[in-house]
Enzyme design. Structure first.
Site, PDB file in Angstrom:
ATOM      1  N   CYS A   2       0.846  -1.181   0.000  1.00 64.71           N
ATOM      2  CA  CYS A   2       0.000   0.000   0.000  1.00 64.71           C
ATOM      3  C   CYS A   2       0.882   1.231   0.000  1.00 64.71           C
ATOM      4  O   CYS A   2       2.105   1.126   0.096  1.00 64.71           O
ATOM      5  CB  CYS A   2      -0.864   0.044   1.261  1.00 64.71           C
ATOM      6  SG  CYS A   2      -1.882  -1.411   1.482  1.00 64.71           S
ATOM      7  N   GLY A  28      -1.025   0.998  -4.921  1.00 64.28           N
ATOM      8  CA  GLY A  28      -2.300   0.383  -4.574  1.00 64.28           C
ATOM      9  C   GLY A  28      -3.433   0.974  -5.378  1.00 64.28           C
ATOM     10  O   GLY A  28      -3.582   2.195  -5.429  1.00 64.28           O
ATOM     11  N   ASN A 104       1.078   0.901   6.051  1.00 62.38           N
ATOM     12  CA  ASN A 104       1.539   0.072   4.944  1.00 62.38           C
ATOM     13  C   ASN A 104       2.404  -1.029   5.535  1.00 62.38           C
ATOM     14  O   ASN A 104       3.340  -0.735   6.278  1.00 62.38           O
ATOM     15  CB  ASN A 104       2.361   0.938   3.976  1.00 62.38           C
ATOM     16  CG  ASN A 104       3.144   0.122   2.955  1.00 62.38           C
ATOM     17  OD1 ASN A 104       4.220   0.507   2.553  1.00 62.38           O
ATOM     18  ND2 ASN A 104       2.608  -0.993   2.531  1.00 62.38           N
ATOM     19  N   GLY A 105       2.073  -2.277   5.215  1.00 59.50           N
ATOM     20  CA  GLY A 105       2.888  -3.373   5.729  1.00 59.50           C
ATOM     21  C   GLY A 105       2.008  -4.539   6.103  1.00 59.50           C
ATOM     22  O   GLY A 105       0.916  -4.715   5.542  1.00 59.50           O
ATOM     23  N   CYS A 252      12.918  -4.057   2.614  1.00 62.44           N
ATOM     24  CA  CYS A 252      12.396  -4.985   1.598  1.00 62.44           C
ATOM     25  C   CYS A 252      13.066  -4.712   0.251  1.00 62.44           C
ATOM     26  O   CYS A 252      12.871  -3.650  -0.345  1.00 62.44           O
ATOM     27  CB  CYS A 252      10.885  -4.785   1.476  1.00 62.44           C
ATOM     28  SG  CYS A 252      10.173  -5.633   0.058  1.00 62.44           S
ATOM     29  N   TYR A 258      10.757  -3.847  -7.696  1.00 61.47           N
ATOM     30  CA  TYR A 258       9.462  -3.766  -8.365  1.00 61.47           C
ATOM     31  C   TYR A 258       8.550  -2.633  -7.886  1.00 61.47           C
ATOM     32  O   TYR A 258       7.971  -1.910  -8.690  1.00 61.47           O
ATOM     33  CB  TYR A 258       8.724  -5.099  -8.186  1.00 61.47           C
ATOM     34  CG  TYR A 258       7.318  -5.092  -8.717  1.00 61.47           C
ATOM     35  CD1 TYR A 258       7.080  -5.083 -10.085  1.00 61.47           C
ATOM     36  CD2 TYR A 258       6.219  -5.060  -7.859  1.00 61.47           C
ATOM     37  CE1 TYR A 258       5.787  -5.041 -10.588  1.00 61.47           C
ATOM     38  CE2 TYR A 258       4.928  -5.027  -8.361  1.00 61.47           C
ATOM     39  CZ  TYR A 258       4.715  -5.022  -9.717  1.00 61.47           C
ATOM     40  OH  TYR A 258       3.445  -4.982 -10.204  1.00 61.47           O
ATOM     41  N   CYS A 452      16.016  -7.361   3.496  1.00 58.32           N
ATOM     42  CA  CYS A 452      15.326  -8.649   3.593  1.00 58.32           C
ATOM     43  C   CYS A 452      15.290  -9.282   2.198  1.00 58.32           C
ATOM     44  O   CYS A 452      14.803  -8.663   1.251  1.00 58.32           O
ATOM     45  CB  CYS A 452      13.893  -8.428   4.096  1.00 58.32           C
ATOM     46  SG  CYS A 452      12.885  -9.931   4.079  1.00 58.32           S
ATOM     47  N   CYS A 455      11.990 -13.556   0.329  1.00 58.65           N
ATOM     48  CA  CYS A 455      11.244 -14.171  -0.785  1.00 58.65           C
ATOM     49  C   CYS A 455      12.189 -14.954  -1.696  1.00 58.65           C
ATOM     50  O   CYS A 455      11.753 -15.810  -2.466  1.00 58.65           O
ATOM     51  CB  CYS A 455      10.435 -13.138  -1.568  1.00 58.65           C
ATOM     52  SG  CYS A 455      11.334 -11.675  -2.064  1.00 58.65           S
TER      53      CYS A 455
HETATM   54  P1  AMP Z   1       4.040 -13.779 -12.840  1.00 58.89           P
HETATM   55  O1  AMP Z   1       3.372 -13.396 -14.116  1.00 58.89           O
HETATM   56  O2  AMP Z   1       3.125 -14.475 -11.885  1.00 58.89           O
HETATM   57  O3  AMP Z   1       5.334 -14.490 -13.040  1.00 58.89           O
HETATM   58  O4  AMP Z   1       4.388 -12.419 -12.080  1.00 58.89           O
HETATM   59  C1  AMP Z   1       5.493 -11.650 -12.450  1.00 58.89           C
HETATM   60  C2  AMP Z   1       5.063 -10.324 -13.007  1.00 58.89           C
HETATM   61  O5  AMP Z   1       4.200  -9.647 -12.077  1.00 58.89           O
HETATM   62  C3  AMP Z   1       6.266  -9.428 -13.228  1.00 58.89           C
HETATM   63  O6  AMP Z   1       6.106  -8.827 -14.507  1.00 58.89           O
HETATM   64  C4  AMP Z   1       6.218  -8.386 -12.135  1.00 58.89           C
HETATM   65  O7  AMP Z   1       6.432  -7.100 -12.680  1.00 58.89           O
HETATM   66  C5  AMP Z   1       4.833  -8.491 -11.542  1.00 58.89           C
HETATM   67  N1  AMP Z   1       4.860  -8.690 -10.075  1.00 58.89           N
HETATM   68  C6  AMP Z   1       5.788  -9.296  -9.337  1.00 58.89           C
HETATM   69  N2  AMP Z   1       5.442  -9.312  -8.020  1.00 58.89           N
HETATM   70  C7  AMP Z   1       4.257  -8.723  -7.956  1.00 58.89           C
HETATM   71  C8  AMP Z   1       3.364  -8.443  -6.886  1.00 58.89           C
HETATM   72  N3  AMP Z   1       3.612  -8.789  -5.632  1.00 58.89           N
HETATM   73  N4  AMP Z   1       2.197  -7.829  -7.190  1.00 58.89           N
HETATM   74  C9  AMP Z   1       1.914  -7.502  -8.452  1.00 58.89           C
HETATM   75  N5  AMP Z   1       2.709  -7.718  -9.500  1.00 58.89           N
HETATM   76  C10 AMP Z   1       3.868  -8.334  -9.266  1.00 58.89           C
END
Ligand code: AMP
Length: 477
Positions: A2, A28, A104-105, A252, A258, A452, A455
């Site tokens: 968020c 968000g 946020n968190g 993070c 991203y 961190c 993941c």
């Molecule tokens: P996927 O298609 O499931 O492999 O997700 C990877 C894609 O989603 C990448 O293009 C990232 O930019 C985006 N992405 C990665 N993590 C997240 C997240 N937590 N929430 C939304 N988009 C994400």
């Protein structure tokens, strides 16, 4: 994930909050809201499902006008997508509606704290969100147990384990605080007209990211420090009222990969520059392997643009915007079924016509989670005529879920948890696939030990199981 924003001590603070929220809309898009202290001293909230420009309209902003305001944009999660979970969360005190909080968190010991407050203190909860829990816990110490707020806040936060960057309005004061690990970011700025008095509370602004500050005429001053609680009060300097005992930091790293906007400084790093360096590190791994006039480096827009730029600069290969992205398609990532996620990716991206025939493509994305996007995109690009597609990923394989606010699926859905890299490449029909190594990040980040990487390596500083049999609340008043 968020975004939060807050403005203290200027007229129409809610308008500035709305502008910051608009600049941080990427954090968000499910719902948003503001809470403002009006001229009568009441703290009132307005929130709704939808985007900032549709929810915080001129009519709403003029009605919710005041000098102290906080706001929130909520990241969509399929589990609890409803208005009850929108923030900020306003809490009526016995004396009147004088409190609101947004965060946020993610609170790792949420269940234990909530059940304590429900069973032992008789509280009723109206939502499942962390800000309500945080607000009620603070109220429990401050209102039920009559502890002055400057002591109640550190006591309440001492019970909360997890990730939070939060803002609280309590009567005529505002408080800003972050968890001791510094997992989620929050920066503080000041409206430029007041630079001479920048240590004063009036004109102070807060946000998850500083990318909105310039737009409202504010200057970023510093981060809210991990574990710090700041208090703002009219005519007074911004004061640090408490500091949690020092712990190792755990920023993070996914914020840099991203979430954050490239024009933000997150954890004191220039986000765009980190991404360019990620691209350069990926290019280094391919030196002497991928050469030829038919190669082109293409980002999966927009989160990978700077990574692809960094790759192209370091390799000397041309950069091309071969994929067009429809910005009006929401986040496909959180769609509940694989079919709707596939459909979302199809609607979101389109190959540039007549661009791909005869080309070998280095396709750069920031991360692979389930593998949905790249599987579709590799096929799309090959269908548009590319001879080969080599996938390069600006992060290590995602193998573990996040407990700190990023909506990662369960381990069984994480493709890197199920398949080895060559099989992932095969699954997405890529001619080759390479990820960043965690060690590559260590070289890029100024203080890699402060991050961190759970993941990617499952090394959690706190996890839900830590609290299963532990008492979680101190009743030592
Ligand atoms: P996927 O298609 O499931 O492999 O997700 C990877 C894609 O989603 C990448 O293009 C990232 O930019 C985006 N992405 C990665 N993590 C997240 C997240 N937590 N929430 C939304 N988009 C994400």
């Amino acid at each position: 994930m968020c975004g939060i924003a807050g403005v203290y001590g200027v007229q129409n603070a809610e308008r500035l909050v709305a502008e910051i929220l608009f600049a941080t809309q990427h954090r968000g898009q499910e719902s948003c809201g503001i809470a403002t202290r009006n001229a009568r001293g009441n703290v009132i909230a307005h929130k709704a499902m939808g985007l900032v420009k549709n929810v915080l309209t001129e009519d709403i902003l003029s009605y919710y006008s005041g000098e102290i305001s906080i706001g929130h944009v909520r990241y969509p999660t399929s589990a609890s997508s409803n208005i009850d979970n929108a923030q900020p969360f306003a809490i009526d005190l016995a004396e009147g509606p004088h409190m609101a909080v947004c965060t946020n968190g993610s609170i790792v010991n949420y269940e234990q704290l909530r059940s304590y407050l429900e069973k032992e203190a008789g509280f009723t909860f109206l939502s499942d969100n962390d800000s309500e829990l945080m607000g009620r816990l603070i109220a429990y110490y401050h209102v039920v147990n009559h502890i002055p707020i400057e002591e109640a806040l550190p006591k309440a936060l001492g019970q909360i384990h997890g990730a939070y960057a939060a803002l609280l309005i309590l009567r005529d004061k505002m408080f800003a605080f972050r968890d001791p690990y510094g997992i989620r970011p929050m920066v503080m700025g000041h409206l430029v007209g007041n630079v001479r008095e920048e240590q004063l509370s009036d004109g102070t602004v807060f946000a998850s990211e500083g990318c909105g500050f310039g737009i409202i005429g504010a200057r970023e001053i510093r981060k809210v420090a991990p574990g710090e609680i700041l208090c703002l009060q009219k005519g007074e300097p911004v004061r640090t009222i408490a500091k949690a005992p020092k712990t190792p930091l755990r920023h993070c790293v996914f914020e840099l990969i991203y979430f954050s906007r490239p024009d933000s400084m997150t954890f004191d790093e220039r986000v765009w520059d980190v991404r360019r360096e990620i691209g350069a590190a990926l290019a280094k791994k391919d030196r002497d392997e991928l050469v030829g006039d038919d190669l082109v480096v293409i980002p999966v827009p927009d989160s990978s643009n700077f990574v692809a730029q960094g790759y192209a600069e370091a390799s000397g290969l041309p950069f091309g915007m071969g994929l067009l992205r429809n910005h009006y398609v929401g986040r496909t990532f959180i769609n509940p079924t694989q079919r709707s996620r596939d459909e979302g990716v199809r609607q979101k991206f389109n190959p540039l016509p007549d661009y791909f025939p005869g080309k070998r493509v280095i396709l750069v994305d920031d991360s692979i989670v389930r593998g949905t996007s790249l599987r579709k995109l590799v096929r799309m690009i090959k269908g548009a005529g590319a001879k080969e597609v080599h996938v390069r990923v600006g992060s290590p394989p995602v193998v573990s879920p996040c407990y700190y606010g990023i909506d990662t699926p369960v381990p069984e859905e994480l493709i890197a948890n199920i398949l080895p890299v060559p099989k992932i490449a095969k699954y997405m029909d890529a001619d080759s696939l390479k990820y960043m190594d965690i060690e590559d990040f260590h070289e890029i980040l100024s203080n890699h030990q402060d991050y961190c990487f759970a993941c990617f390596n499952g090394d959690y500083v706190i996890k839900p199981a830590d609290f299963e049999s532990n008492p979680t609340i101190s009743t030592d008043f």
